[in-house]
Design an enzyme around this catalytic site. Structure first.
Site, PDB file in Angstrom:
ATOM      1  NE  ARG A  97      -3.279   0.037   3.041  1.00 28.03           N
ATOM      2  CZ  ARG A  97      -4.180   0.096   4.011  1.00 28.03           C
ATOM      3  NH1 ARG A  97      -4.644   1.256   4.427  1.00 28.03           N
ATOM      4  NH2 ARG A  97      -4.605  -0.992   4.602  1.00 28.03           N
ATOM      5  CB  THR A 151      -1.995   7.135  -3.231  1.00 24.14           C
ATOM      6  OG1 THR A 151      -1.388   5.829  -3.325  1.00 24.14           O
ATOM      7  CG2 THR A 151      -1.116   8.135  -3.958  1.00 24.14           C
ATOM      8  CG  ASP A 164       0.016  -8.564  10.071  1.00 27.85           C
ATOM      9  OD1 ASP A 164       0.134  -7.423   9.592  1.00 27.85           O
ATOM     10  OD2 ASP A 164       0.413  -9.602   9.481  1.00 27.85           O
ATOM     11  CG  ASP A 214       3.365  -9.576  11.737  1.00 30.46           C
ATOM     12  OD1 ASP A 214       4.326  -9.768  10.962  1.00 30.46           O
ATOM     13  OD2 ASP A 214       3.003  -8.445  12.112  1.00 30.46           O
TER      14      ASP A 214
HETATM   15  N1  URA Z   1      -4.548  -7.740   7.155  1.00 25.09           N
HETATM   16  C1  URA Z   1      -4.369  -8.477   8.273  1.00 25.09           C
HETATM   17  O1  URA Z   1      -3.421  -9.264   8.352  1.00 25.09           O
HETATM   18  N2  URA Z   1      -5.226  -8.339   9.282  1.00 25.09           N
HETATM   19  C2  URA Z   1      -6.286  -7.510   9.243  1.00 25.09           C
HETATM   20  O2  URA Z   1      -7.051  -7.459  10.203  1.00 25.09           O
HETATM   21  C3  URA Z   1      -6.473  -6.749   8.064  1.00 25.09           C
HETATM   22  C4  URA Z   1      -5.582  -6.875   7.044  1.00 25.09           C
END
Ligand code: URA
Length: 213
Positions: free
Chosen positions: A108, A112, A204, A207
């Site tokens: 990302r 922007t 995440d 992770d």
């Molecule tokens: N990406 C992730 O790993 N977790 C989220 O909650 C949103 C996007």
């Protein structure tokens, strides 16, 4: 819970929901997270492939000869949105080992907030394949929509999106841009928070599956 998204299928099978609970829990280890994600993905793949065409072949059982169905038609390709999508590939490939695999890397842009492609590799004959895009978290939907755009540029005709969790915002975004693409998920969560995380979500996904935090 019923929802208003015609392209969305939420797989409410108790086995999926049971495993999803442990995937979400912060007490689940990296090792178990990966295993549960793989197992749950197989069940989502089962749903996503339920309309694969079959044809009858003649076989002989120990008792009689019969005509019996096997999968026919176009070949498959799974496309992983890096990096978290890779955690779903093993489960998909265990179920459909002959499928080809593509990868799309998007980040990302901090200015922007739009997705920018940094990697794209798909089979040369991808246009002749049914493509299933995998990404565990359908959050804003921007990456998924960009990946679907890119695959349509490659003339892919039949696309599906399989994710573990979806936010309403992400489903709405993908459905608006790609109303022809069915979405399969294990749960439609409440919302996105200010950081773009799905609530209640699982944190995440990258992770958690790779142990990077
Ligand atoms: N990406 C992730 O790993 N977790 C989220 O909650 C949103 C996007």
């Amino acid at each position: 819970m019923p929802h208003d998204f015609p392209t969305l299928t939420v797989v409410r099978h108790p086995l999926v929901q049971h495993k999803l609970t442990y995937i979400r829990s912060q007490d689940t280890t990296t090792e178990n997270f990966r295993r549960l994600l793989r197992e749950t993905t197989q069940m989502l793949a089962y749903e996503a492939t339920k309309d694969l065409p079959t044809e009858l072949i003649e076989i002989t059982t120990p008792v009689a000869t019969m005509r019996s169905p096997v999968i026919s038609g176009k070949k498959l390709c799974f496309v992983s949105i890096l990096r978290a999508g890779n955690g779903m590939l093993d489960g998909m490939l265990e179920l459909l080992p002959a499928a080809r695999v593509g990868h799309i890397g998007l980040y990302r842009d901090p200015g922007t907030l739009e997705p920018v492609e940094y990697y794209f590799k798909v089979p040369d004959d991808v246009a002749e394949r049914d493509v299933i895009v995998v990404d565990p978290m359908l959050a804003t939907g921007n990456s998924a929509a960009a990946a679907l755009d890119r695959l349509k540029e490659c003339r892919v005709q039949t696309l599906k999106l399989v994710c573990l969790l979806a936010a309403p915002e992400g489903v709405a975004n993908v459905a608006a841009q790609h109303p022809d693409v069915p979405i399969v998920t294990a749960a439609l969560d409440e919302r996105l928070n200010d950081h773009g995380y799905i609530v209640p979500g699982l944190g995440d996904a990258g992770d958690r599956m790779f142990g990077t935090k």
